[in-house]
Design a protein around this motif. Structure first.
Motif, mmCIF file in Angstrom:
data_model
loop_
_atom_site.group_PDB
_atom_site.id
_atom_site.type_symbol
_atom_site.label_atom_id
_atom_site.label_comp_id
_atom_site.label_asym_id
_atom_site.label_seq_id
_atom_site.Cartn_x
_atom_site.Cartn_y
_atom_site.Cartn_z
ATOM 1 N N SER A 19 49.411 40.874 35.121
ATOM 2 C CA SER A 19 49.390 40.906 36.533
ATOM 3 C C SER A 19 47.789 41.324 36.854
ATOM 4 C CB SER A 19 50.376 41.733 37.200
ATOM 5 O OG SER A 19 50.288 43.037 36.733
ATOM 6 N N ARG A 20 47.653 41.078 38.094
ATOM 7 C CA ARG A 20 46.469 41.607 38.782
ATOM 8 C C ARG A 20 46.295 43.110 38.399
ATOM 9 N NH1 ARG A 20 45.208 38.328 44.247
ATOM 10 N NH2 ARG A 20 45.064 36.246 43.557
ATOM 11 N N ALA A 21 47.308 43.858 38.696
ATOM 12 C CA ALA A 21 47.417 45.244 38.727
ATOM 13 C C ALA A 21 47.207 45.767 37.146
ATOM 14 C CB ALA A 21 48.693 45.829 38.950
ATOM 15 N N MET A 37 44.555 54.762 41.814
ATOM 16 C CA MET A 37 44.458 53.085 41.938
ATOM 17 C C MET A 37 45.797 52.783 42.721
ATOM 18 S SD MET A 37 42.836 52.291 38.311
ATOM 19 C CE MET A 37 42.963 50.372 38.633
ATOM 20 N N CYS A 38 46.868 53.203 42.225
ATOM 21 C CA CYS A 38 48.299 52.779 42.691
ATOM 22 C C CYS A 38 48.496 52.864 44.373
ATOM 23 C CB CYS A 38 49.480 53.316 41.955
ATOM 24 S SG CYS A 38 49.313 52.841 40.167
ATOM 25 N N GLU A 39 47.688 54.017 44.534
ATOM 26 C CA GLU A 39 47.962 54.315 46.122
ATOM 27 C C GLU A 39 47.228 53.809 46.805
ATOM 28 O OE1 GLU A 39 47.150 58.747 46.029
ATOM 29 O OE2 GLU A 39 49.107 59.356 45.002
ATOM 30 N N ALA A 40 45.959 53.490 46.472
ATOM 31 C CA ALA A 40 44.973 52.719 47.204
ATOM 32 C C ALA A 40 44.800 51.068 47.429
ATOM 33 C CB ALA A 40 43.464 53.103 46.644
ATOM 34 N N LYS A 41 45.512 50.481 46.195
ATOM 35 C CA LYS A 41 45.077 48.994 46.176
ATOM 36 C C LYS A 41 46.446 48.447 46.290
ATOM 37 C CE LYS A 41 41.183 48.999 43.158
ATOM 38 N NZ LYS A 41 40.659 48.495 41.808
ATOM 39 N N LYS A 42 46.346 47.415 46.871
ATOM 40 C CA LYS A 42 47.735 46.419 46.868
ATOM 41 C C LYS A 42 47.853 45.685 45.586
ATOM 42 C CE LYS A 42 47.219 45.709 51.720
ATOM 43 N NZ LYS A 42 47.140 44.580 52.927
ATOM 44 N N GLY A 43 49.218 45.133 45.410
ATOM 45 C CA GLY A 43 49.312 44.211 44.326
ATOM 46 C C GLY A 43 49.857 45.063 43.037
#
Length: 472
Positions: free
Chosen positions: A129-131, A73-79
């Motif tokens: 946050s969104r994350a 998730m951290c590698e693929a998504k912005k924010g």
């Protein structure tokens, strides 16, 4: 946070201090720094102030499907503002009341420890946050309070200590987390013999009533120029340092050669308090600097010229992080440092690379010269005990011993005179080892592996002296 809640928290913290640390430190609330710890009795230099086991330890877990998902998730998504391990630490800090029943690949934290962890961060959290929301939906959809996951995340970010490299991991400690940072700290902490225990020692004498401070920076970074120190603290802990070394006066870690006289030096001005754009050095902080030898005042044009020298070294240092220094670069850098940077943090970083270069060439006398220069720089810029200086003195002594070994196998052309020279070199090494052992023994304790390793080296050097004297 209301004044009543803050007062209740401090009372709870001090009750803990009394129960587990004999009340030798007390938590106070201040207008400028928030919560701090102050001594309730005197401490001598090197004395242990407290020891504490970790509140929580979290490490990367390659066997966990949740951790693998989190990394993806951290590698693929912005924010996602932080590395996966930070979010993992927050997830690993949830308790049974937050999640209810279910299967998890990790052990849930007990409620008492979670409450202590949440006490470590009192900053405002406007919501998840969104994350954090995305992580909660994906990995803990039954979580009842996503705000708590965000608060746990911030508690880790602002209070975590580096714990391990393989696997990477962080630790939090309850009572020590209430100590403030200073670039001239009164105390020093290290891990105990069990590799988990937090051990706090007095870096210098502390009187009852004094605030007890530690450095959030590594020892070597304490020697850097103000811009870098403040920027690193902002990036890692999200505050702008305003300690006595970061406000007002001259930056002792940014000294350059005076353009008007060969013996003089000019020092950059400490930046104004508050936010900065980045950690880069600015020519504007050199303009108007006064030479301590000839009283020449740097013009704007001279400041720009000196700043260009700094920029060249910054670029070179970035290059050496990826490749080895060449012989031509070593010669040019050596000349520039000798002639242009009499007391500069950039010189210290360059010396580190130069020492590695000359060591690879087995030019140990040159290595010793560089290590001595580093040790002198460390003593000049930091007003107290520095582990970095202890290590540079150890490296200086190591190079002297290696010099003696390298020359002992060669044909002796001067007989007794050469033996006398070798003895003098070994005596210098023994003095350097002794000072290094003293510094590191005070900071880490005499039984720590650092001073113990120096004692072993010192014993070897002493035997070499006996051989030279013919009494072995």
């Amino acid at each position: 946070m209301s004044a009543e809640v803050a007062s209740s928290d401090i009372a709870s913290i001090n009750l803990y201090a009394q129960k587990f640390h004999q009340g030798f430190l007390q938590c106070r609330d201040t207008e400028t720094k928030g919560r701090i710890l102050a001594a309730t009795r005197d401490f001598a230099q090197g004395e242990i102030i407290l020891e504490e086991l970790p509140l929580h330890i979290v490490q990367a877990d390659a066997a966990s499907s949740e951790f693998s998902t989190l990394k993806s998730m951290c590698e693929a998504k912005k924010g996602f503002d932080y590395d996966a391990l930070w979010y993992w630490a927050a997830l690993r800090s949830l308790c049974l009341e937050d999640l209810g029943s279910g299967f998890f690949s990790w052990t849930l934290l007990d409620k008492d420890r979670q409450e202590r962890l949440l006490l470590l961060h009192t900053g405002e959290v406007s919501g998840p946050s969104r994350a954090t929301q995305a992580i909660a939906r994906q990995l803990v959809p039954q979580l009842r309070d996503v705000d708590k996951l965000e608060r746990l995340l911030q508690a880790w970010i602002h209070n975590a200590f580096d714990f391990s490299d393989e696997p990477s991991g962080y630790a939090t400690y309850y009572f020590p987390s209430f100590m403030s940072h200073s670039c001239y700290p009164s105390a020093f902490w290290h891990y105990g013999a069990d590799a988990e225990r937090y051990v706090l020692r007095a870096r210098r004498a502390i009187a009852a009533g004094d605030e007890v401070t530690v450095s959030y920076l590594e020892e070597t970074l304490l020697l850097s120029h103000v811009q870098e120190r403040r920027w690193d603290l902002f990036e890692t802990k999200q505050f702008w340092c305003a300690c006595e070394r970061c406000t007002g006066g001259l930056d002792k870690s940014r000294g350059l050669a005076c353009p008007k006289c060969p013996a003089g030096a000019v020092f950059g001005r400490v930046p104004d308090p508050g936010p900065a754009m980045d950690g880069d050095l600015l020519a504007a902080h050199l303009e108007g600097a006064v030479c301590g030898a000839c009283a020449h005042v740097l013009t704007a044009a001279e400041a720009v010229k000196l700043h260009k020298q700094e920029a060249l070294l910054v670029a070179a240092l970035k290059g050496w992080e990826e490749r080895k220094m060449t012989e031509t670069e070593a010669a040019l850098t050596d000349h520039l440092l000798t002639s242009g940077l009499p007391q500069h943090a950039l010189a210290d970083k360059c010396w580190e690379h130069l020492a590695k270069f000359y060591k690879s060439k087995r030019q140990y006398a040159k290595v010793a010269e560089i290590c001595l220069a580093r040790s002198n720089f460390h003593a000049a810029v930091f007003p107290g005990l520095s582990a970095a200086r202890g290590w540079s003195l150890e490296a200086f002594a190591d190079a002297l011993v290696s010099t003696t070994r390298a020359t002992s196998g060669k044909k002796r052309l001067r007989g007794g005179e050469e033996a006398a020279d070798s003895l003098q070199v070994l005596y210098r090494a023994l003095r350097a080892y002794a000072e290094s052992e003293r510094i590191l023994g005070i900071m880490f304790g005499v039984k720590h592996e650092f001073p113990e390793a120096i004692r072993e080296k010192k014993s070897v050097a002493e035997k070499m002296v006996f051989v030279k004297l013919g009494v072995a």
